[in-house]
Design a protein around this motif. Structure first.
Motif, PDB file in Angstrom:
ATOM      1  N   ASP A 158       0.824  -1.210   0.000  1.00 43.98           N
ATOM      2  CA  ASP A 158       0.000   0.000   0.000  1.00 43.98           C
ATOM      3  C   ASP A 158       0.860   1.262   0.000  1.00 43.98           C
ATOM      4  N   GLU A 159       1.953   1.239   0.752  1.00 48.53           N
ATOM      5  CA  GLU A 159       2.859   2.389   0.747  1.00 48.53           C
ATOM      6  C   GLU A 159       3.504   2.562  -0.625  1.00 48.53           C
ATOM      7  N   LEU A 160       3.870   1.468  -1.258  1.00 49.59           N
ATOM      8  CA  LEU A 160       4.447   1.552  -2.609  1.00 49.59           C
ATOM      9  C   LEU A 160       3.422   2.083  -3.601  1.00 49.59           C
ATOM     10  N   ARG A 161       2.157   1.658  -3.452  1.00 49.72           N
ATOM     11  CA  ARG A 161       1.093   2.183  -4.315  1.00 49.72           C
ATOM     12  C   ARG A 161       0.996   3.696  -4.184  1.00 49.72           C
ATOM     13  N   ALA A 162       1.001   4.177  -2.936  1.00 46.03           N
ATOM     14  CA  ALA A 162       0.884   5.619  -2.689  1.00 46.03           C
ATOM     15  C   ALA A 162       2.098   6.370  -3.241  1.00 46.03           C
ATOM     16  N   GLN A 163       3.291   5.825  -3.031  1.00 47.27           N
ATOM     17  CA  GLN A 163       4.506   6.472  -3.544  1.00 47.27           C
ATOM     18  C   GLN A 163       4.510   6.508  -5.065  1.00 47.27           C
ATOM     19  N   LEU A 164       4.056   5.425  -5.677  1.00 53.00           N
ATOM     20  CA  LEU A 164       4.029   5.354  -7.139  1.00 53.00           C
ATOM     21  C   LEU A 164       3.058   6.387  -7.703  1.00 53.00           C
ATOM     22  N   ALA A 165       1.889   6.502  -7.089  1.00 50.92           N
ATOM     23  CA  ALA A 165       0.907   7.486  -7.555  1.00 50.92           C
ATOM     24  C   ALA A 165       1.415   8.910  -7.312  1.00 50.92           C
ATOM     25  N   ALA A 166       2.080   9.134  -6.186  1.00 54.18           N
ATOM     26  CA  ALA A 166       2.596  10.470  -5.866  1.00 54.18           C
ATOM     27  C   ALA A 166       3.729  10.882  -6.803  1.00 54.18           C
ATOM     28  N   SER A 167       4.477   9.927  -7.302  1.00 51.50           N
ATOM     29  CA  SER A 167       5.594  10.250  -8.195  1.00 51.50           C
ATOM     30  C   SER A 167       5.167  10.343  -9.655  1.00 51.50           C
ATOM     31  N   GLY A 168       3.869  10.334  -9.897  1.00 47.58           N
ATOM     32  CA  GLY A 168       3.378  10.505 -11.269  1.00 47.58           C
ATOM     33  C   GLY A 168       3.096   9.206 -11.991  1.00 47.58           C
ATOM     34  N   GLY A 169       3.195   8.098 -11.295  1.00 55.18           N
ATOM     35  CA  GLY A 169       2.903   6.808 -11.904  1.00 55.18           C
ATOM     36  C   GLY A 169       1.414   6.526 -11.920  1.00 55.18           C
ATOM     37  N   PRO A 170       1.012   5.419 -12.500  1.00 54.66           N
ATOM     38  CA  PRO A 170      -0.414   5.095 -12.559  1.00 54.66           C
ATOM     39  C   PRO A 170      -0.953   4.673 -11.195  1.00 54.66           C
ATOM     40  N   ALA A 171      -2.241   4.914 -10.980  1.00 56.83           N
ATOM     41  CA  ALA A 171      -2.905   4.471  -9.758  1.00 56.83           C
ATOM     42  C   ALA A 171      -3.337   3.029  -9.983  1.00 56.83           C
ATOM     43  N   VAL A 172      -2.681   2.103  -9.310  1.00 65.32           N
ATOM     44  CA  VAL A 172      -2.938   0.675  -9.514  1.00 65.32           C
ATOM     45  C   VAL A 172      -3.226   0.013  -8.179  1.00 65.32           C
ATOM     46  N   GLY A 173      -3.653  -1.214  -8.213  1.00 63.85           N
ATOM     47  CA  GLY A 173      -3.963  -1.974  -7.020  1.00 63.85           C
ATOM     48  C   GLY A 173      -2.749  -2.680  -6.454  1.00 63.85           C
ATOM     49  N   ARG A 174      -2.975  -3.305  -5.294  1.00 63.19           N
ATOM     50  CA  ARG A 174      -1.887  -4.029  -4.630  1.00 63.19           C
ATOM     51  C   ARG A 174      -1.358  -5.178  -5.472  1.00 63.19           C
ATOM     52  N   THR A 175      -2.268  -5.898  -6.125  1.00 66.30           N
ATOM     53  CA  THR A 175      -1.842  -7.044  -6.932  1.00 66.30           C
ATOM     54  C   THR A 175      -0.945  -6.600  -8.074  1.00 66.30           C
ATOM     55  N   THR A 176      -1.262  -5.474  -8.687  1.00 64.71           N
ATOM     56  CA  THR A 176      -0.444  -4.969  -9.786  1.00 64.71           C
ATOM     57  C   THR A 176       0.939  -4.569  -9.291  1.00 64.71           C
ATOM     58  N   VAL A 177       1.003  -3.955  -8.116  1.00 62.48           N
ATOM     59  CA  VAL A 177       2.307  -3.606  -7.531  1.00 62.48           C
ATOM     60  C   VAL A 177       3.101  -4.876  -7.255  1.00 62.48           C
ATOM     61  N   TRP A 178       2.422  -5.888  -6.715  1.00 59.24           N
ATOM     62  CA  TRP A 178       3.081  -7.164  -6.425  1.00 59.24           C
ATOM     63  C   TRP A 178       3.635  -7.778  -7.708  1.00 59.24           C
ATOM     64  N   GLN A 179       2.841  -7.780  -8.774  1.00 57.91           N
ATOM     65  CA  GLN A 179       3.294  -8.341 -10.047  1.00 57.91           C
ATOM     66  C   GLN A 179       4.448  -7.532 -10.623  1.00 57.91           C
ATOM     67  N   GLY A 180       4.416  -6.216 -10.443  1.00 60.31           N
ATOM     68  CA  GLY A 180       5.524  -5.374 -10.899  1.00 60.31           C
ATOM     69  C   GLY A 180       6.809  -5.688 -10.157  1.00 60.31           C
ATOM     70  N   LEU A 181       6.690  -5.919  -8.846  1.00 61.64           N
ATOM     71  CA  LEU A 181       7.873  -6.292  -8.061  1.00 61.64           C
ATOM     72  C   LEU A 181       8.424  -7.639  -8.517  1.00 61.64           C
ATOM     73  N   GLN A 182       7.536  -8.568  -8.842  1.00 59.26           N
ATOM     74  CA  GLN A 182       7.993  -9.874  -9.335  1.00 59.26           C
ATOM     75  C   GLN A 182       8.723  -9.727 -10.662  1.00 59.26           C
ATOM     76  N   LYS A 183       8.208  -8.886 -11.567  1.00 61.64           N
ATOM     77  CA  LYS A 183       8.876  -8.691 -12.855  1.00 61.64           C
ATOM     78  C   LYS A 183      10.237  -8.030 -12.685  1.00 61.64           C
ATOM     79  N   LEU A 184      10.349  -7.179 -11.675  1.00 61.71           N
ATOM     80  CA  LEU A 184      11.636  -6.546 -11.391  1.00 61.71           C
ATOM     81  C   LEU A 184      12.564  -7.444 -10.583  1.00 61.71           C
ATOM     82  N   ASP A 185      12.057  -8.612 -10.176  1.00 63.17           N
ATOM     83  CA  ASP A 185      12.797  -9.574  -9.356  1.00 63.17           C
ATOM     84  C   ASP A 185      13.200  -8.957  -8.013  1.00 63.17           C
ATOM     85  N   LEU A 186      12.271  -8.178  -7.440  1.00 61.57           N
ATOM     86  CA  LEU A 186      12.488  -7.584  -6.126  1.00 61.57           C
ATOM     87  C   LEU A 186      11.622  -8.323  -5.118  1.00 61.57           C
ATOM     88  N   ARG A 187      12.157  -8.554  -3.944  1.00 60.84           N
ATOM     89  CA  ARG A 187      11.424  -9.239  -2.894  1.00 60.84           C
ATOM     90  C   ARG A 187      10.806  -8.205  -1.965  1.00 60.84           C
TER      91      ARG A 187
END
Length: 128
Positions: free
Chosen positions: A84-113
């Motif tokens: 949720d904090e990553l979602r808020a930071q992403l939206a605040a930095s001009g990124g798209p407003a997405v859900g938790r699952t999308t953030v989770w999938q983005g982290l997986q694609k970036l290979d970040l834990r």
């Protein structure tokens, strides 16, 4: 579900065009549905071929390459942030407003834990 083979499609169309059987009889003979036979014949009339359409590729990802780069920057700024904090930071930095699952999938694609540190203190017993 996998598409029927081109060979089967051609045999079904040839059986329908032979004219000695009705569409329901052809469908029963080849163990396919009547609607499949109707759609197959319609495709043959409109496009001239009975081949299956190629796979559409699925939905467009909500996090494109630029948004994933922003997400990586958010994680670098605060490594132990929640989804949720990553979602808020992403939206605040001009990124798209997405859900938790999308953030989770983005982290997986970036290979970040998500979990960055061990939740228990290290043992006082020396190894060895």
């Amino acid at each position: 579900m996998k598409a029927y083979s081109t060979d089967l499609r051609e045999r079904v169309a040839a059986a329908c065009h032979a004219g000695d059987r009705s569409i329901p009889q052809v469908a029963a003979h080849f163990s396919v549905s009547v609607s499949f036979v109707n759609k197959l014949l319609r495709r043959q009339r409109t496009t001239g071929t009975v081949a299956a359409l190629p796979h559409a590729g699925g939905p467009v990802p909500l996090l494109d390459e630029a948004a994933r780069t922003q997400l990586a920057a958010c994680v670098a700024q605060q490594p132990d942030a929640t989804l949720d904090e990553l979602r808020a930071q992403l939206a605040a930095s001009g990124g798209p407003a997405v859900g938790r699952t999308t953030v989770w999938q983005g982290l997986q694609k970036l290979d970040l834990r998500r979990k960055k540190r061990v939740s228990t203190p290290p043992s006082a017993t020396p190894n060895g």
